[in-house]
Motif scaffolding. Structure first.
Motif, PDB file in Angstrom:
ATOM      1  N   ALA A 152      -5.614   8.388  -2.942  1.00 20.87           N
ATOM      2  CA  ALA A 152      -5.785   9.142  -2.322  1.00 20.87           C
ATOM      3  C   ALA A 152      -6.711   9.004  -0.440  1.00 20.87           C
ATOM      4  N   ALA A 153      -6.652   7.956  -0.551  1.00 19.75           N
ATOM      5  CA  ALA A 153      -7.222   6.830   0.782  1.00 19.75           C
ATOM      6  C   ALA A 153      -5.079   7.795   1.281  1.00 19.75           C
ATOM      7  N   GLU A 154      -5.749   7.876   2.788  1.00 25.70           N
ATOM      8  CA  GLU A 154      -4.945   8.053   4.311  1.00 25.70           C
ATOM      9  C   GLU A 154      -4.538   7.009   5.513  1.00 25.70           C
ATOM     10  N   LYS A 155      -3.965   7.323   6.238  1.00 20.49           N
ATOM     11  CA  LYS A 155      -3.533   6.304   7.370  1.00 20.49           C
ATOM     12  C   LYS A 155      -3.321   7.254   8.355  1.00 20.49           C
ATOM     13  N   GLY A 156      -4.401   7.353   8.945  1.00 26.72           N
ATOM     14  CA  GLY A 156      -4.853   8.547  10.393  1.00 26.72           C
ATOM     15  C   GLY A 156      -5.704   9.631   9.971  1.00 26.72           C
ATOM     16  N   ALA A 157      -6.381  10.361   8.582  1.00 21.31           N
ATOM     17  CA  ALA A 157      -6.188  11.475   7.918  1.00 21.31           C
ATOM     18  C   ALA A 157      -7.626  11.714   8.925  1.00 21.31           C
ATOM     19  N   GLU A 158      -8.228  12.996   9.513  1.00 24.31           N
ATOM     20  CA  GLU A 158      -9.694  12.993   9.330  1.00 24.31           C
ATOM     21  C   GLU A 158     -10.514  12.903   8.050  1.00 24.31           C
ATOM     22  N   ARG A 159     -12.012  12.507   9.056  1.00 23.69           N
ATOM     23  CA  ARG A 159     -12.678  12.583   7.681  1.00 23.69           C
ATOM     24  C   ARG A 159     -12.629  13.717   6.846  1.00 23.69           C
ATOM     25  N   ASP A 160     -13.266  14.153   7.569  1.00 26.34           N
ATOM     26  CA  ASP A 160     -13.390  15.698   6.064  1.00 26.34           C
ATOM     27  C   ASP A 160     -12.509  16.180   5.754  1.00 26.34           C
ATOM     28  N   ARG A 161     -11.496  15.940   6.328  1.00 20.54           N
ATOM     29  CA  ARG A 161     -10.793  16.323   5.537  1.00 20.54           C
ATOM     30  C   ARG A 161      -8.894  16.002   5.420  1.00 20.54           C
ATOM     31  N   TRP A 173       1.653  25.350  -7.172  1.00 26.01           N
ATOM     32  CA  TRP A 173       1.380  24.786  -6.368  1.00 26.01           C
ATOM     33  C   TRP A 173       2.641  23.426  -6.803  1.00 26.01           C
ATOM     34  N   VAL A 174       2.167  23.244  -5.456  1.00 26.17           N
ATOM     35  CA  VAL A 174       3.101  21.336  -5.118  1.00 26.17           C
ATOM     36  C   VAL A 174       1.885  21.104  -3.607  1.00 26.17           C
ATOM     37  N   ILE A 175       2.395  19.198  -4.449  1.00 21.36           N
ATOM     38  CA  ILE A 175       1.597  18.541  -3.309  1.00 21.36           C
ATOM     39  C   ILE A 175       2.532  17.899  -1.535  1.00 21.36           C
ATOM     40  N   ASN A 176       2.519  17.695  -0.810  1.00 18.99           N
ATOM     41  CA  ASN A 176       2.572  17.533   0.340  1.00 18.99           C
ATOM     42  C   ASN A 176       1.854  16.759   1.372  1.00 18.99           C
ATOM     43  N   GLY A 177       3.022  15.295   1.474  1.00 12.14           N
ATOM     44  CA  GLY A 177       1.857  14.413   2.676  1.00 12.14           C
ATOM     45  C   GLY A 177       2.298  13.564   2.192  1.00 12.14           C
ATOM     46  N   SER A 178       1.570  12.411   1.911  1.00 14.78           N
ATOM     47  CA  SER A 178       1.373  10.802   2.623  1.00 14.78           C
ATOM     48  C   SER A 178       0.380  10.114   1.727  1.00 14.78           C
ATOM     49  N   LYS A 179       0.456   9.098   0.834  1.00 19.55           N
ATOM     50  CA  LYS A 179      -0.571   8.552   0.503  1.00 19.55           C
ATOM     51  C   LYS A 179      -1.102   6.693   0.898  1.00 19.55           C
ATOM     52  N   PHE A 180      -1.603   5.647   1.547  1.00 22.47           N
ATOM     53  CA  PHE A 180      -1.577   4.924   1.556  1.00 22.47           C
ATOM     54  C   PHE A 180      -2.928   4.170   1.012  1.00 22.47           C
ATOM     55  N   PHE A 181      -2.988   2.814   0.459  1.00 20.30           N
ATOM     56  CA  PHE A 181      -3.654   1.879  -0.728  1.00 20.30           C
ATOM     57  C   PHE A 181      -3.809   2.821  -1.782  1.00 20.30           C
ATOM     58  N   THR A 182      -2.145   2.700  -2.105  1.00 21.43           N
ATOM     59  CA  THR A 182      -1.449   3.582  -3.525  1.00 21.43           C
ATOM     60  C   THR A 182      -2.588   2.204  -5.272  1.00 21.43           C
ATOM     61  N   THR A 183      -3.035   2.066  -4.536  1.00 23.13           N
ATOM     62  CA  THR A 183      -3.489   0.716  -5.659  1.00 23.13           C
ATOM     63  C   THR A 183      -2.825   1.307  -7.206  1.00 23.13           C
ATOM     64  N   GLY A 184      -2.151  -0.118  -7.601  1.00 23.80           N
ATOM     65  CA  GLY A 184      -1.837   0.282  -8.965  1.00 23.80           C
ATOM     66  C   GLY A 184      -0.789   1.220  -9.492  1.00 23.80           C
ATOM     67  N   SER A 185      -0.587   2.136  -8.615  1.00 22.44           N
ATOM     68  CA  SER A 185       0.192   3.607  -8.475  1.00 22.44           C
ATOM     69  C   SER A 185       1.545   3.007  -9.066  1.00 22.44           C
ATOM     70  N   LEU A 186       2.435   2.352  -8.821  1.00 20.01           N
ATOM     71  CA  LEU A 186       3.563   1.267  -8.616  1.00 20.01           C
ATOM     72  C   LEU A 186       4.055   0.976 -10.629  1.00 20.01           C
ATOM     73  N   TYR A 187       3.003   0.928 -11.150  1.00 23.70           N
ATOM     74  CA  TYR A 187       3.039   0.546 -12.206  1.00 23.70           C
ATOM     75  C   TYR A 187       2.702   1.518 -12.929  1.00 23.70           C
ATOM     76  N   ALA A 188       1.862   2.582 -13.156  1.00 25.20           N
ATOM     77  CA  ALA A 188       0.971   3.228 -12.968  1.00 25.20           C
ATOM     78  C   ALA A 188       2.143   4.357 -14.146  1.00 25.20           C
ATOM     79  N   ASP A 189       1.326   5.392 -15.398  1.00 24.79           N
ATOM     80  CA  ASP A 189       2.493   6.789 -15.468  1.00 24.79           C
ATOM     81  C   ASP A 189       1.820   7.535 -14.838  1.00 24.79           C
TER      82      ASP A 189
END
Length: 426
Positions: A152-161, A173-189
């Motif tokens: 969910a969290a991002e570096k440098g994104a606006e507060r309201d978008r 539908w496709v997703i494009n972008g980068s996320k940070f603080f992706t806690t646990g995702s490396l181990y998740a399904d």
């Protein structure tokens, strides 16, 4: 998975109690749940696994061994389905017991506990929603041991978008972008992904860890919680099915209090682990100073007082977490819907007050513990520094200073806590 009757679990608990180590017995006396049934009976089945994880935690920290194996064992055991309703294959335990579990997980290894934060939050989201084909589908997956991580969290994104976008491409539908603080995702399904449509509407979905175009980078470089894999996830045309999209603010009404109390439970577990480690180190230490009160540190009253301070901080933190967890359970039981009603506001105020006490208390305790030992306590191989570093790192997420102000504003002016918090550039 472990699926025992209550009677079998109770018998197992009695056997485990007879076979407890001295450390386990003393820890149970100091910090164990006061109720003899319920949580104690259930967690007894998993005590050997938690002890195994704890035994590996120092080496994992020093040698930077990511906890793939530990989390896999938790999934196989059924513990990751702790709050999944029994009809979907889970243990069906109540919400307030979850935070005692988090304390015990964090005592074993706080990296493992924090890596499951988004996962347990997703389960609570599904339990809060009205039953549907969507909630049933996901609860069955989670009941089988599948897990979810954060995106969910991002570096440098606006507060309201969100900078991460959901858009149409080739009829999908496709997703494009980068996320940070992706806690646990490396181990998740699965990853719980939040972004914005082209017209700015917030949208959420689940993306499979193995989806083409999804790359998770272990680039988390924080001073603490080094093994949580809280780094970057890149999405490049990651395809999403229409029936997975959830529009608007779909978070459960007490989600803010839930996720912050999860942090506090992790901190309580870290302090508990620190108390156990410093007690063992003092008990085993043979070197002493000529001007000490006793030849052996284990019988030096000043050293014992330091250990007592750390243990008392652990007790206080755990007790506060349990108390706040009851308020959160009341908010969940109130079924106040999308609105933050009185029960949710009370839970938030309970947790914000807990933050103000627990963080300074535990940061001091995990710094003070070094006074009980000599210079060898600072050696990297001892790993004692990780406790302060881990608490300091967790304490920087959603800093308590703002919430302390909220408490004062409520007490003085009757102003309720604000709604959903967001962070971003202005």
């Amino acid at each position: 998975m472990f699926r025992k009757t209550e009677a079998c679990v109770t018998r197992r608990c009695m056997v485990l109690k007879r076979n407890q180590s001295v450390e386990q017995e003393r820890a149970a006396t100091l910090w164990g749940e006061t109720a003899p049934a319920g949580y104690n009976a259930v967690i007894a089945e998993f005590t050997p696994l938690l002890e195994e994880i704890r035994a590996q935690s120092l080496r994992a920290e020093v040698e930077r061994i990511l906890p793939f194996g530990q989390i896999a064992r938790l999934k196989e055991s059924g513990l990751t389905a702790f709050t999944v309703p029994a009809e979907f294959g889970g243990l069906g335990r109540p919400l307030h017991e979850l935070f005692s579990l988090v304390v015990d997980l964090a005592t074993a290894d706080s990296n493992v506990a924090q890596a499951l934060r988004a996962h347990f939050g997703f389960i609570e989201q599904l339990r809060w929603e009205e039953p549907s084909a969507y909630t049933e589908r996901w609860l069955r997956r989670l009941g089988r041991g599948e897990t979810a991580g954060a995106a969910a969290a991002e570096k440098g994104a606006e507060r309201d978008r969100f900078a991460t976008t959901f858009s149409q491409k080739d009829g999908h539908w496709v997703i494009n972008g980068s996320k940070f603080f992706t806690t646990g995702s490396l181990y998740a399904d699965w990853l719980t992904v939040t972004g914005s449509t082209e017209d700015g509407e917030t949208v959420k979905c689940l993306a499979a860890r193995s989806d083409p175009g999804l790359e998770i980078v272990d680039d988390w470089d924080g001073v603490g919680q080094k093994l949580t894999a809280s780094g970057t996830a890149h999405f490049r045309d990651v395809r999403v099915e229409d029936d997975e999209l959830r529009y608007g603010n779909t978070g459960f009404s007490y989600s803010q209090a839930f996720f912050q109390l999860y942090h506090l439970a992790t901190v309580a577990g870290i302090t508990q682990a620190a108390a156990l480690d410093i007690a063992r180190a003092v008990r085993e230490r043979k070197r002493g100073f000529s001007h000490a009160n006793h030849a052996l540190p284990a019988h030096d009253p000043q050293i014992l007082e330091i250990v007592g301070h750390v243990a008392s901080a652990a007790h206080t933190a755990r007790a506060i977490v349990r108390h706040a967890a009851e308020a959160l359970q009341a908010a969940a039981d109130s079924r106040e819907g999308d609105e933050r009603g009185p029960a949710t506001v009370k839970a938030e105020l309970e947790v914000w007050q807990a933050q103000e006490i627990i963080f300074p208390l535990t940061l001091n305790a995990t710094s003070l513990l070094f006074d009980a030992l000599g210079g060898t306590a600072t050696l990297r191989v001892a790993g004692l520094d990780r406790y302060w570093r881990n608490i300091r790192t967790i304490g920087c997420h959603n800093p308590r200073v703002y919430r302390t102000r909220v408490i004062g504003d409520y007490l003085v002016n009757g102003e309720p806590p604000p709604g959903q918090w967001r962070v971003g550039t202005v």
